[in-house]
Design a protein around this motif. Structure first.
Motif, PDB file in Angstrom:
ATOM      1  N   ARG A 118      -3.552  27.769  36.364  1.00  0.00           N
ATOM      2  CA  ARG A 118      -2.234  27.142  36.600  1.00  0.00           C
ATOM      3  C   ARG A 118      -1.216  28.282  36.625  1.00  0.00           C
ATOM      4  N   ILE A 119      -0.658  28.547  37.802  1.00  0.00           N
ATOM      5  CA  ILE A 119       0.178  29.744  37.987  1.00  0.00           C
ATOM      6  C   ILE A 119       1.467  29.375  38.710  1.00  0.00           C
ATOM      7  N   THR A 120       2.580  29.902  38.203  1.00  0.00           N
ATOM      8  CA  THR A 120       3.851  29.788  38.914  1.00  0.00           C
ATOM      9  C   THR A 120       4.376  31.196  39.194  1.00  0.00           C
ATOM     10  N   LEU A 121       4.720  31.455  40.442  1.00  0.00           N
ATOM     11  CA  LEU A 121       5.340  32.714  40.852  1.00  0.00           C
ATOM     12  C   LEU A 121       6.841  32.467  40.940  1.00  0.00           C
ATOM     13  N   LEU A 122       7.602  33.033  40.022  1.00  0.00           N
ATOM     14  CA  LEU A 122       9.053  32.846  40.027  1.00  0.00           C
ATOM     15  C   LEU A 122       9.708  34.028  40.735  1.00  0.00           C
ATOM     16  N   ARG A 123      10.305  33.742  41.890  1.00  0.00           N
ATOM     17  CA  ARG A 123      10.947  34.796  42.686  1.00  0.00           C
ATOM     18  C   ARG A 123      12.433  34.857  42.332  1.00  0.00           C
ATOM     19  N   TYR A 124      12.764  35.843  41.472  1.00  0.00           N
ATOM     20  CA  TYR A 124      14.141  35.987  41.007  1.00  0.00           C
ATOM     21  C   TYR A 124      15.005  36.575  42.118  1.00  0.00           C
ATOM     22  N   PHE A 125      16.258  36.132  42.128  1.00  0.00           N
ATOM     23  CA  PHE A 125      17.230  36.811  42.973  1.00  0.00           C
ATOM     24  C   PHE A 125      17.923  37.882  42.096  1.00  0.00           C
ATOM     25  N   ASN A 126      19.179  37.833  41.788  1.00  0.00           N
ATOM     26  CA  ASN A 126      19.814  38.962  41.085  1.00  0.00           C
ATOM     27  C   ASN A 126      20.323  38.538  39.703  1.00  0.00           C
ATOM     28  N   PRO A 127      19.538  38.770  38.648  1.00  0.00           N
ATOM     29  CA  PRO A 127      19.953  38.357  37.304  1.00  0.00           C
ATOM     30  C   PRO A 127      21.138  39.185  36.801  1.00  0.00           C
ATOM     31  N   VAL A 128      22.116  38.510  36.214  1.00  0.00           N
ATOM     32  CA  VAL A 128      23.283  39.183  35.630  1.00  0.00           C
ATOM     33  C   VAL A 128      23.685  38.430  34.363  1.00  0.00           C
ATOM     34  N   GLY A 129      24.675  38.983  33.648  1.00  0.00           N
ATOM     35  CA  GLY A 129      25.200  38.305  32.473  1.00  0.00           C
ATOM     36  C   GLY A 129      24.397  38.620  31.227  1.00  0.00           C
ATOM     37  N   HIS A 169      12.081  29.674  33.333  1.00  0.00           N
ATOM     38  CA  HIS A 169      10.750  29.934  32.781  1.00  0.00           C
ATOM     39  C   HIS A 169      10.287  28.794  31.876  1.00  0.00           C
ATOM     40  N   LEU A 170      11.217  28.236  31.122  1.00  0.00           N
ATOM     41  CA  LEU A 170      10.891  27.063  30.308  1.00  0.00           C
ATOM     42  C   LEU A 170      10.416  25.917  31.195  1.00  0.00           C
ATOM     43  N   GLN A 171      11.146  25.654  32.268  1.00  0.00           N
ATOM     44  CA  GLN A 171      10.772  24.568  33.167  1.00  0.00           C
ATOM     45  C   GLN A 171       9.427  24.852  33.852  1.00  0.00           C
ATOM     46  N   ALA A 172       9.181  26.111  34.182  1.00  0.00           N
ATOM     47  CA  ALA A 172       7.899  26.474  34.799  1.00  0.00           C
ATOM     48  C   ALA A 172       6.743  26.225  33.843  1.00  0.00           C
ATOM     49  N   LEU A 173       6.924  26.567  32.567  1.00  0.00           N
ATOM     50  CA  LEU A 173       5.869  26.318  31.576  1.00  0.00           C
ATOM     51  C   LEU A 173       5.606  24.820  31.415  1.00  0.00           C
ATOM     52  N   LYS A 174       6.672  24.038  31.380  1.00  0.00           N
ATOM     53  CA  LYS A 174       6.502  22.583  31.277  1.00  0.00           C
ATOM     54  C   LYS A 174       5.749  22.048  32.494  1.00  0.00           C
ATOM     55  N   TYR A 175       6.060  22.599  33.659  1.00  0.00           N
ATOM     56  CA  TYR A 175       5.390  22.169  34.895  1.00  0.00           C
ATOM     57  C   TYR A 175       3.892  22.489  34.824  1.00  0.00           C
ATOM     58  N   GLN A 191       1.971  22.650  32.340  1.00  0.00           N
ATOM     59  CA  GLN A 191       1.233  21.790  31.413  1.00  0.00           C
ATOM     60  C   GLN A 191       0.715  20.529  32.104  1.00  0.00           C
ATOM     61  N   GLN A 192       1.311  20.200  33.243  1.00  0.00           N
ATOM     62  CA  GLN A 192       0.952  18.974  33.964  1.00  0.00           C
ATOM     63  C   GLN A 192       0.249  19.224  35.305  1.00  0.00           C
ATOM     64  N   HIS A 193       0.302  20.463  35.823  1.00  0.00           N
ATOM     65  CA  HIS A 193      -0.174  20.715  37.190  1.00  0.00           C
ATOM     66  C   HIS A 193      -1.040  21.974  37.253  1.00  0.00           C
ATOM     67  N   SER A 194      -2.160  21.881  37.977  1.00  0.00           N
ATOM     68  CA  SER A 194      -2.985  23.063  38.220  1.00  0.00           C
ATOM     69  C   SER A 194      -2.626  23.645  39.583  1.00  0.00           C
ATOM     70  N   GLY A 195      -3.274  24.781  39.914  1.00  0.00           N
ATOM     71  CA  GLY A 195      -2.984  25.429  41.196  1.00  0.00           C
ATOM     72  C   GLY A 195      -1.874  26.458  41.051  1.00  0.00           C
ATOM     73  N   ILE A 196      -1.336  26.889  42.188  1.00  0.00           N
ATOM     74  CA  ILE A 196      -0.330  27.949  42.194  1.00  0.00           C
ATOM     75  C   ILE A 196       0.852  27.529  43.060  1.00  0.00           C
ATOM     76  N   GLU A 197       2.054  27.820  42.569  1.00  0.00           N
ATOM     77  CA  GLU A 197       3.281  27.508  43.304  1.00  0.00           C
ATOM     78  C   GLU A 197       4.232  28.696  43.211  1.00  0.00           C
ATOM     79  N   ALA A 198       4.915  28.987  44.314  1.00  0.00           N
ATOM     80  CA  ALA A 198       5.985  29.983  44.323  1.00  0.00           C
ATOM     81  C   ALA A 198       7.317  29.255  44.333  1.00  0.00           C
ATOM     82  N   VAL A 199       8.255  29.733  43.511  1.00  0.00           N
ATOM     83  CA  VAL A 199       9.549  29.064  43.381  1.00  0.00           C
ATOM     84  C   VAL A 199      10.667  30.100  43.331  1.00  0.00           C
ATOM     85  N   ASN A 200      11.680  29.916  44.184  1.00  0.00           N
ATOM     86  CA  ASN A 200      12.880  30.755  44.124  1.00  0.00           C
ATOM     87  C   ASN A 200      13.735  30.360  42.930  1.00  0.00           C
ATOM     88  N   LEU A 201      14.247  31.346  42.209  1.00  0.00           N
ATOM     89  CA  LEU A 201      15.268  31.094  41.198  1.00  0.00           C
ATOM     90  C   LEU A 201      16.540  31.831  41.612  1.00  0.00           C
TER      91      LEU A 201
END
Length: 339
Positions: free
Chosen positions: A171-182, A243-249, A251-261
């Motif tokens: 169960r893998i999520t690829l989180l594609r970050y844009f530009n973190p600040v703050g 990342h919290l939401q990705a971990l929750k996801y 727990q319910q879903h197998s496979g791999i998804e890429a998601v823009n943040l």
């Protein structure tokens, strides 16, 4: 109670994610070689949450050390931040980047598989889209890379896709970050670059606090609102919540998804400077400089999939971003070395 391993957990995004996960009821441990981070960040996370974050000082390329961690701790999932991230340095030291970012991830996944831990959130990057032909950028946009750092992230994405195809129990999520600040609104933790900052916001902050004489704005002749490059800046606390939401996801879903943040909103360099000056009432002198090779004019996300899949949207405003960045810098003029 789930125990989450954060590789690179003492770093900028890892430490902010530790706060969000702990406040959501997860237990976390961090593994970090501290090559571009500080153990102080995790002491401050404990100040904020009232809960210690155990730190294992180890390298993800050290297979024996990783095996010991997975033998000692009942880890249920991994959020994988560990890696090198300076685009300019990657062009000078490509083998170092492929060793840390690619070989390190292969070692991590091998140890995870042997330990039966197959939930992974991977810290990817919008650099996997290269010089995107169209904006906003969706997850289906063509992938390429214009430097070894981006290439290393793209290689890891391909490796993880192959892993998920070979073994559907991953169960893998690829989180594609844009530009973190703050920074965290307490001002206790934030971005603490070693030496010359590679990112815009810490550079602006260091000029504002008097550490640097002026900001160099690379490129003022792009086809944008004011000629300077436009990027999608996202508050690090929104990113951590992703990342919290990705971990929750997972727990319910197998496979791999890429998601823009990202926020889906682009701001130019000069707009960021102006927002910082206006919100914080502090001068930021700048000089216009020639373009850097490899930079693109426009890069911002289409965050639709994050909302649909993870129930996640960016909530912090541009004013929040620049205000929190400045609070961190004022309270910690030399970063974690201020103590």
């Amino acid at each position: 109670m789930s125990l989450i391993l954060l590789t690179g957990g003492a770093g900028y995004i890892g430490s902010h994610t530790a706060i969000v996960l702990q406040q959501a009821g997860f237990d976390v441990i961090a593994l970090d070689n501290l090559c571009n981070s500080s153990a102080e960040s995790l002491l401050r996370v404990a100040q904020i949450t009232g809960k210690a974050v155990p730190l294992i000082n180890a390298d993800i390329r050290d297979e024996a050390a990783l095996r010991q961690v997975f033998a000692e701790y009942p880890i249920s999932a991994v959020v994988h931040f560990a890696g090198l991230k300076a685009v300019g340095e990657s062009t000078q030291l490509p083998l170092k980047y492929y060793d840390f970012n690619v070989a390190g991830t292969v070692t991590l996944c091998r140890v995870m598989a042997d330990a039966g831990v197959k939930q992974l959130v991977f810290s990817s990057s919008a650099t996997v889209y290269g010089a995107a032909a169209e904006v906003p950028i969706t997850e289906a946009s063509p992938r390429s890379a214009t430097n070894p750092y981006g290439q290393s992230k793209l290689m890891v994405e391909y490796i993880l896709q192959d892993l998920a195809a070979a073994d559907p129990s991953w169960r893998i999520t690829l989180l594609r970050y844009f530009n973190p600040v703050g920074a965290h609104p307490s001002g206790l933790i934030g971005e603490d670059p070693n030496g010359m900052p590679n990112n815009l916001m810490p550079f602006i902050s260091q000029v504002a606090v008097g550490k640097r004489p002026h900001l160099s704005v690379f490129g003022s002749d792009y086809d944008t609102v004011d000629g300077t490059g436009v990027r999608d800046y996202i508050h690090v606390m929104d990113l951590a919540r992703g990342h919290l939401q990705a971990l929750k996801y997972l727990q319910q879903h197998s496979g791999i998804e890429a998601v823009n943040l990202g926020t889906g909103q682009g701001y130019s360099v000069l707009q960021m400077v102006e927002a910082f000056v206006q919100e914080n009432q502090v001068p930021v002198p700048y000089q216009l400089s020639p373009r850097r090779s490899g930079d693109v004019a426009l890069c911002y996300a289409d965050p639709t999939k994050a909302a649909a899949l993870l129930g996640w949207r960016a909530e912090h405003s541009l004013a929040d971003m620049v205000r929190d960045a400045w609070r961190w810098q004022q309270q910690n003029p030399d970063g974690y070395h201020s103590v």
